[in-house]
Design an enzyme around this catalytic site. Sequence first.
Site, short mmCIF file in Angstrom:
data_model
loop_
_atom_site.label_atom_id
_atom_site.label_comp_id
_atom_site.label_asym_id
_atom_site.label_seq_id
_atom_site.Cartn_x
_atom_site.Cartn_y
_atom_site.Cartn_z
N HIS A 214 0.82 -1.22 0.00
CA HIS A 214 0.00 0.00 0.00
C HIS A 214 0.85 1.26 0.00
CE1 HIS A 214 -3.56 -2.21 1.95
NE2 HIS A 214 -3.73 -2.08 0.66
N ARG A 321 -6.04 -2.63 -11.98
CA ARG A 321 -5.94 -3.70 -10.97
C ARG A 321 -7.04 -3.51 -9.92
NH1 ARG A 321 0.00 -2.53 -11.62
NH2 ARG A 321 1.01 -4.51 -12.05
N ARG A 357 -9.12 -5.61 -15.13
CA ARG A 357 -8.82 -6.99 -14.73
C ARG A 357 -9.67 -7.36 -13.52
NH1 ARG A 357 -2.85 -8.33 -12.80
NH2 ARG A 357 -3.53 -7.26 -10.92
N GLU A 456 0.48 -15.02 -17.77
CA GLU A 456 1.49 -14.70 -16.75
C GLU A 456 2.03 -15.94 -16.05
OE1 GLU A 456 -0.14 -11.96 -13.89
OE2 GLU A 456 -2.08 -12.96 -13.83
N ASN A 479 5.49 -9.54 -14.85
CA ASN A 479 5.85 -9.59 -13.42
C ASN A 479 5.73 -11.01 -12.89
OD1 ASN A 479 5.90 -6.86 -13.73
ND2 ASN A 479 3.98 -6.47 -12.65
N ASP A 480 4.60 -11.64 -13.19
CA ASP A 480 4.41 -13.01 -12.73
C ASP A 480 5.06 -14.02 -13.67
OD1 ASP A 480 3.07 -13.02 -10.22
OD2 ASP A 480 1.31 -12.18 -11.21
N ARG A 490 8.98 -12.76 -6.73
CA ARG A 490 9.15 -11.36 -7.14
C ARG A 490 9.21 -10.40 -5.98
NH1 ARG A 490 3.17 -10.11 -9.86
NH2 ARG A 490 3.36 -7.95 -9.24
N CYS A 527 1.64 -5.92 -20.14
CA CYS A 527 1.33 -4.97 -19.07
C CYS A 527 2.21 -5.16 -17.83
CB CYS A 527 -0.15 -5.05 -18.69
SG CYS A 527 -0.61 -6.63 -17.98
#
Length: 608
Positions: A214, A321, A357, A456, A479-480, A490, A527
């Site tokens: 956050h 997201r 998403r 991903e 990323n994944d 990650r 993305c």
Amino acid sequence: MTGHKDNPSQPPQEETPPPVGPKMQIIKGIAVSPGIAIGHVALLGDDHRRLPRRPIADGAVAGEQKKLDDAIEASIEELTSVHVRAKQEMGDEAAKIFLFHAGMLKDKSLIVPMRKMIEVERVGAEYAVSHVLGQLADKFRSAPDSVFTTKVNDIDDLASRLLNHLLGRAESRMAKLPIGSILLARDLTPSQAASFDRKRVIGFATDLGGRTGHTAIVARALSIPAVVGCRQLTAAATDGSSIILDGDRGIIILNPDAERLDEYHGLIKQRATFQLSLGELRDLPSVTTDGERVELVGNIEFADEAQHVLDLGGEGVGLYRTEFLYLTNKHEPTEEDQYKSYVRCVEIMKGRPLTIRTMDLGADKYTQERAETPERNPFLGCRSIRYCLKNQPMFKRQLRALLRASAKGPMKIMFPLITSTGEFRQAKYIVNDVMEDLDEEGIKFDRNLKVGMMVEVPSAALMADTFAREVDFFSIGTNDLVQYTLAVDRTNESIASMYNPAHPAVIRLIRDVVRAARRHDTPVSCCGESAGDPEYALLLIGLGLRTLSVSAGSIPQLKRLIRSVSLKQCEQIARQALSFDSETQVSSYLRDRARKIVPDLFDGRTGE
Ligand code: PEP
Ligand code: MG
């Protein structure tokens, strides 16, 4: 001072060496919010956890309990006004965290034990607060799962706030910090980050934390340069000493020498001029020198960020997201809450592309409700689409909100972490189910809503040919994809150097997904964070990607890159990159090529 001793008859003495200052130290962390800040260290300790036990007399119990009640009331008031301010600066959804904190302070299961402790153990209110909340935080902290960090942050944040009131420090230390402070802390809560006085705090860095926390989101939303995951930073730093924070590269320099300071002052100037020149690109098309269009869209976490994407020259939103709406609320957001956010986004987009998403909860993004039952291996656990398929009523509420919002303007939806055709089919089936319900209720939605998937995980990438027959579009999430292909967490700072999107296995997977998509005429975008990295973007374009979705701040530099390079050059780069057999070769090749093609994007910086 240099010079001779007092007695001129004495032979000249050796020059006195200049006083040795504290040693310069460079500490690497994770860059989460770009920009450079030069200032002074303001160490924010967690000393409220070591308060002495203050015994009180029998007759003082009621007085101490009243002090506690007053502090709670004052904190709730404070949180309400922070909420109002944060709402203006960060938008509705991000600011909800403060309402959540205020709600916690009304929760009897938290307050009663403190009042009881004052009465039974005859201790001061501040000790009761620090003990009860400290114990609760420790319970979460010692859980074998890093996903509890958010909860610990919330509790620590409340403890600090209450103690500030109880100990007569209503004006928190942060409000009194000298101008030009760079705040260093083991960890920071989102509420701390959001309540920074921006004239005083010009950057922050933490020992803990990852990109998806956050606090990192708040930093980006407020455009404060920030670096997290610096591990030993607070142990190495001294309050008040000089510091450089490089939010572009994720570097902290403690006690920088004159040379380093000069370099960074120069970089700040260069950066400002460069940002101005990038601003001029805002309304220019994103096309290569040989006329190939590359669509640049933005990644957002909150609906209001969509405007920022447009302001920076983005053509739409490629990844919204939606799970952040869940993470900033104690309870699952209602269908109406979600609907409002999606409609808000549609309205900001005014017909431009928008891909939303469905919620990607689990792993490092955990709901408050689920925090009670941690998984042993959450990245391989019940996350993302798996979680949705197991919690269908919740999933359906989101889909209803999305479908209803689709009546207001163009949007597409996509599912995260699809690993098998069965999963995609089941998710699509639920969408159809919700469409039927809405039909029966006479509620409007876009009947031709495009439904796509994130690619991903390696299984999805390897089966792209099969998926392409069923999905409306692909979005590659590097990323994944990197973490699952290379088996590198990650979020783990200690193996961060192994997390390399330039690994030949990863780029071959991307190549194959793009090829499969082309064969079936299925639109494909990328993305992941790597798409925002100019070096990697050259490769992605060369591999055939024509839509890159990146964080808003990366859009201007990518546009500059795209307008400076030809498709032919990119394709040649991709061919060469694919011929290498190690990620080190690919990385250094990309670095070299990107610097030759657009040297001004790198301002001569080579990385530490
Ligand atoms: C990804 O995995 O690349 C992605 C874009 O999704 P997230 O970062 O939200 O997991
Ligand atoms: Mg992902």
